[in-house]
Write a protein that holds these residues in place. Structure first.
Motif, PDB file in Angstrom:
ATOM      1  N   TRP A  19       0.825  -1.199   0.000  1.00  0.00           N
ATOM      2  CA  TRP A  19       0.000   0.000   0.000  1.00  0.00           C
ATOM      3  C   TRP A  19       0.864   1.256   0.000  1.00  0.00           C
ATOM      4  CZ3 TRP A  19       0.840   3.027   4.258  1.00  0.00           C
ATOM      5  CH2 TRP A  19       1.316   2.396   5.413  1.00  0.00           C
ATOM      6  N   ALA A  24       0.812   9.157  -0.612  1.00  0.00           N
ATOM      7  CA  ALA A  24       0.983  10.552  -1.029  1.00  0.00           C
ATOM      8  C   ALA A  24       2.280  11.143  -0.488  1.00  0.00           C
ATOM      9  CB  ALA A  24      -0.216  11.384  -0.563  1.00  0.00           C
ATOM     10  N   CYS A  25       2.816  10.554   0.574  1.00  0.00           N
ATOM     11  CA  CYS A  25       4.045  11.072   1.181  1.00  0.00           C
ATOM     12  C   CYS A  25       5.296  10.417   0.603  1.00  0.00           C
ATOM     13  CB  CYS A  25       4.024  10.848   2.688  1.00  0.00           C
ATOM     14  SG  CYS A  25       3.858   9.117   3.165  1.00  0.00           S
ATOM     15  N   VAL A  54      -1.182  16.585   3.685  1.00  0.00           N
ATOM     16  CA  VAL A  54      -0.761  15.558   2.715  1.00  0.00           C
ATOM     17  C   VAL A  54      -1.594  14.298   2.919  1.00  0.00           C
ATOM     18  CG1 VAL A  54       1.165  14.120   1.931  1.00  0.00           C
ATOM     19  CG2 VAL A  54       1.583  16.504   2.576  1.00  0.00           C
ATOM     20  N   CYS A  58      -4.315  11.475   0.558  1.00  0.00           N
ATOM     21  CA  CYS A  58      -3.660  10.180   0.349  1.00  0.00           C
ATOM     22  C   CYS A  58      -4.680   9.069   0.070  1.00  0.00           C
ATOM     23  CB  CYS A  58      -2.830   9.829   1.576  1.00  0.00           C
ATOM     24  SG  CYS A  58      -1.913   8.293   1.376  1.00  0.00           S
ATOM     25  N   VAL A  60      -4.269   5.972   0.388  1.00  0.00           N
ATOM     26  CA  VAL A  60      -4.107   4.806   1.271  1.00  0.00           C
ATOM     27  C   VAL A  60      -4.117   5.217   2.744  1.00  0.00           C
ATOM     28  CG1 VAL A  60      -2.971   3.357  -0.443  1.00  0.00           C
ATOM     29  CG2 VAL A  60      -1.594   4.897   0.978  1.00  0.00           C
ATOM     30  N   ILE A  77       3.561  10.967  12.086  1.00  0.00           N
ATOM     31  CA  ILE A  77       2.215  11.097  11.530  1.00  0.00           C
ATOM     32  C   ILE A  77       1.963   9.873  10.657  1.00  0.00           C
ATOM     33  CG2 ILE A  77       0.696  12.487  10.068  1.00  0.00           C
ATOM     34  CD1 ILE A  77       1.553  14.045  12.496  1.00  0.00           C
ATOM     35  N   TRP A  78       0.903   9.158  10.968  1.00  0.00           N
ATOM     36  CA  TRP A  78       0.499   7.986  10.170  1.00  0.00           C
ATOM     37  C   TRP A  78      -1.012   8.080   9.994  1.00  0.00           C
ATOM     38  CZ3 TRP A  78       3.718   3.843   8.583  1.00  0.00           C
ATOM     39  CH2 TRP A  78       5.025   3.891   9.058  1.00  0.00           C
TER      40      TRP A  78
HETATM   41  S1  SF4 Z   1      -1.804   8.628   5.210  1.00  0.00           S
HETATM   42 FE1  SF4 Z   1       0.127   7.574   5.642  1.00  0.00          FE
HETATM   43  S2  SF4 Z   1       0.890   6.982   3.647  1.00  0.00           S
HETATM   44 FE2  SF4 Z   1      -0.634   8.557   3.318  1.00  0.00          FE
HETATM   45  S3  SF4 Z   1       0.447  10.514   3.291  1.00  0.00           S
HETATM   46 FE3  SF4 Z   1      -0.219  10.178   5.408  1.00  0.00          FE
HETATM   47  S4  SF4 Z   1       1.525   9.169   6.389  1.00  0.00           S
HETATM   48 FE4  SF4 Z   1       1.819   8.973   4.164  1.00  0.00          FE
END
Ligand code: SF4
Length: 100
Positions: A19, A24-25, A54, A58, A60, A77-78
């Motif tokens: 995934w 996006a990151c 960001v 995203c 995912v 950040i997740w």
């Molecule tokens: S949701 Fe997760 S994978 Fe998507 S931009 Fe944020 S940190 Fe990155």
């Protein structure tokens, strides 16, 4: 002569990580998502807001958040959440409330 041992390879991990190919990151500076030492106040708030922006785009985000909750990611950040937000939700027994 030593006995011949069969080696067992670890299971493929691509399935649990693929995934991230859509993240996006993926091409962003990781420093946006992980705070530097001694970061405080407005600098921290601004960095978190920019990282969450960001995450909002995203594709995912849900998978990312699920991963962070399942593995108890202690930093960064997740899935559009900070480590403090994930920790607080876990301590309230409400990690599911963070799900998208
Ligand atoms: S949701 Fe997760 S994978 Fe998507 S931009 Fe944020 S940190 Fe990155």
């Amino acid at each position: 002569m030593p006995a011949l041992k069969l080696l067992t390879l670890p299971p493929a991990v691509a399935e649990s990580w693929d995934w991230q190919l859509e993240a996006a990151c993926r091409d962003r500076d990781a420093a946006l998502f992980f705070h530097p030492d001694n970061e405080r106040g407005d600098a921290r708030d601004d960095r978190i807001a920019a990282a969450k922006e960001v995450c909002r785009t995203c594709p995912v985000q849900a998978q990312c958040l699920r991963h962070a909750l399942r593995t108890r990611e202690p930093y960064g950040i997740w899935g559009g959440t900070t480590e403090d937000e994930r920790r607080a939700a876990r301590s309230r027994g409400r990690a599911g409330s963070l799900s998208l």
